[in-house]
Design a protein around this motif. Structure first.
Motif, PDB file in Angstrom:
ATOM      1  N   HIS A  48       2.143   7.035  -6.871  1.00 63.03           N
ATOM      2  CA  HIS A  48       1.128   7.964  -7.376  1.00 63.03           C
ATOM      3  C   HIS A  48       1.234   9.387  -6.827  1.00 63.03           C
ATOM      4  O   HIS A  48       0.830  10.340  -7.495  1.00 63.03           O
ATOM      5  CB  HIS A  48      -0.271   7.421  -7.060  1.00 63.03           C
ATOM      6  N   LYS A  49       1.787   9.539  -5.629  1.00 63.15           N
ATOM      7  CA  LYS A  49       1.765  10.848  -4.976  1.00 63.15           C
ATOM      8  C   LYS A  49       2.356  11.974  -5.821  1.00 63.15           C
ATOM      9  O   LYS A  49       1.717  13.025  -5.985  1.00 63.15           O
ATOM     10  CB  LYS A  49       2.467  10.765  -3.622  1.00 63.15           C
ATOM     11  N   TYR A  54       6.667   5.186 -12.533  1.00 61.05           N
ATOM     12  CA  TYR A  54       6.512   4.882 -11.106  1.00 61.05           C
ATOM     13  C   TYR A  54       7.856   4.806 -10.382  1.00 61.05           C
ATOM     14  O   TYR A  54       7.953   5.186  -9.210  1.00 61.05           O
ATOM     15  CB  TYR A  54       5.726   3.578 -10.949  1.00 61.05           C
ATOM     16  N   ARG A  97       0.836  -1.206   0.000  1.00 61.55           N
ATOM     17  CA  ARG A  97       0.000   0.000   0.000  1.00 61.55           C
ATOM     18  C   ARG A  97       0.870   1.255   0.000  1.00 61.55           C
ATOM     19  O   ARG A  97       0.609   2.210  -0.736  1.00 61.55           O
ATOM     20  CB  ARG A  97      -0.910   0.006   1.238  1.00 61.55           C
ATOM     21  N   ILE A  98       1.913   1.239   0.816  1.00 60.39           N
ATOM     22  CA  ILE A  98       2.820   2.382   0.877  1.00 60.39           C
ATOM     23  C   ILE A  98       3.560   2.550  -0.446  1.00 60.39           C
ATOM     24  O   ILE A  98       3.749   3.669  -0.945  1.00 60.39           O
ATOM     25  CB  ILE A  98       3.828   2.201   2.033  1.00 60.39           C
ATOM     26  N   ASP A 128       0.074  13.215  -8.562  1.00 65.63           N
ATOM     27  CA  ASP A 128      -1.109  13.966  -8.136  1.00 65.63           C
ATOM     28  C   ASP A 128      -0.736  15.264  -7.410  1.00 65.63           C
ATOM     29  O   ASP A 128      -1.411  16.281  -7.546  1.00 65.63           O
ATOM     30  CB  ASP A 128      -1.970  13.101  -7.202  1.00 65.63           C
ATOM     31  N   LYS A 133       2.500   1.699  -3.461  1.00 58.92           N
ATOM     32  CA  LYS A 133       1.597   2.241  -4.470  1.00 58.92           C
ATOM     33  C   LYS A 133       1.322   3.724  -4.240  1.00 58.92           C
ATOM     34  O   LYS A 133       1.249   4.508  -5.189  1.00 58.92           O
ATOM     35  CB  LYS A 133       0.267   1.461  -4.477  1.00 58.92           C
ATOM     36  N   GLU A 134       1.204   4.096  -2.994  1.00 61.10           N
ATOM     37  CA  GLU A 134       0.978   5.504  -2.666  1.00 61.10           C
ATOM     38  C   GLU A 134       2.159   6.351  -3.125  1.00 61.10           C
ATOM     39  O   GLU A 134       1.982   7.447  -3.674  1.00 61.10           O
ATOM     40  CB  GLU A 134       0.770   5.658  -1.153  1.00 61.10           C
ATOM     41  N   ALA A 135       3.368   5.838  -2.924  1.00 66.60           N
ATOM     42  CA  ALA A 135       4.563   6.567  -3.342  1.00 66.60           C
ATOM     43  C   ALA A 135       4.656   6.658  -4.862  1.00 66.60           C
ATOM     44  O   ALA A 135       5.191   7.630  -5.407  1.00 66.60           O
ATOM     45  CB  ALA A 135       5.816   5.897  -2.779  1.00 66.60           C
TER      46      ALA A 135
END
Length: 292
Positions: free
Chosen positions: A55-56, A97, A48-49, A59, A51-53
């Protein structure tokens, strides 16, 4: 269900009819005295972390502490969206990514060191691209992460993942080997094919130096994470195609360490050689420290 070499890992897989991820999952549960559900839960949180990194920065654009990187991931994404990418969707996403995670790391955001902060973009970059391109579910990716963990564990146990010890081949090289093995298993590879993918990933990056400009994990680190992801993709494809590596994984790990010991100290995270010693880098270093 413990192992201290690639050869022992393959034997466990063969004797138990397991994939590498199965062996590593049981080892971790036993090592930490946790249930299978708790072990998987921790890995899901790590992903989860990751994937967040990924995309952050796409965005919410971020600027690195040293000001050397920031916004690169969005540029690659925008080129892909324009239909002009020469890499194709899969590789373009992996590039995007991988760049993004390093932007998060260099701006003091939350990342997963896989195996280090300086190489943290390789594994999530490739795995998230795989997930999206092949419509995989998170459980398949989690299996890949356990396989990657097994490879990383073996490299750390028998060699190093520290750039200060063995250059960037130990950081991005290890991350690329982890990602290659993970991708191979996710796409149906055998345990031996996974280790073959990891072996060639390490061999392709032998001798890669660690020369961060201004001593910051920004440049050329970000670029090399992209190379690590691309290398992993190529190596997984080769292994899945049935190309066998005659040098065993364990011997390649030993070789990487031997090469690392021979790399001059100026090229092992000291910022005294390589890219860091160019005129442009020295001028940029002065600018950074004057502004602090």
């Amino acid at each position: 269900m413990d192992f201290i070499s690639g050869n022992e890992l393959l034997k466990l897989c063969e004797e138990n009819h397991y994939r590498i991820s199965d062996v590593m999952r049981e080892r971790e549960a036993s090592e930490f005295g946790s249930s299978p559900e708790e072990t998987i839960g921790r890995m899901k949180e790590a992903y989860r972390i990751m994937k967040e990194a990924c995309h952050k920065p796409l965005d919410e654009p971020v600027i690195s502490v040293g000001g050397l990187i920031g916004g690169e991931s969005a540029k690659v994404r925008d080129r892909r969206r324009s239909g002009k990418s020469i890499c194709g969707s899969m590789l373009s996403k992996a590039i995007t990514y991988s760049l993004a995670v390093l932007e998060v790391n260099a701006s003091m955001g939350l990342i997963v060191a896989a195996p280090t902060a300086g190489s943290s973009g390789v594994l999530p970059g490739l795995l998230l691209a795989l997930e999206e391109e092949f419509s995989l579910d998170d459980n398949q990716i989690i299996d890949g992460l356990f396989t990657a963990s097994a490879v990383g564990y073996l490299i750390m146990r028998n060699a190093t993942v520290a750039g200060a010890q063995a250059g960037c081949q130990a950081e991005v090289g290890a991350a690329s080997a982890m990602a290659a093995a993970a991708a191979a298993e996710i796409m149906g590879g055998t345990p031996r094919q996974c280790l073959d993918a990891a072996t060639v990933a390490l061999s392709n990056l032998l001798g890669l130096v660690c020369d961060p400009v201004a001593g910051l994990v920004e440049y050329p680190c970000q670029n090399r994470n992209v190379i690590g992801a691309a290398n992993a993709l190529v190596c997984a494809e080769m292994a899945l195609s049935g190309i066998v590596q005659f040098i065993p994984f364990d011997q390649m790990v030993d070789t990487m360490m031997a090469v690392g010991r021979s790399i001059p100290f100026e090229l092992r995270e000291t910022a005294l050689g390589g890219c860091a010693a160019t005129d442009a880098a020295c001028r940029k270093t002065c600018e950074i420290f004057k502004s602090k």
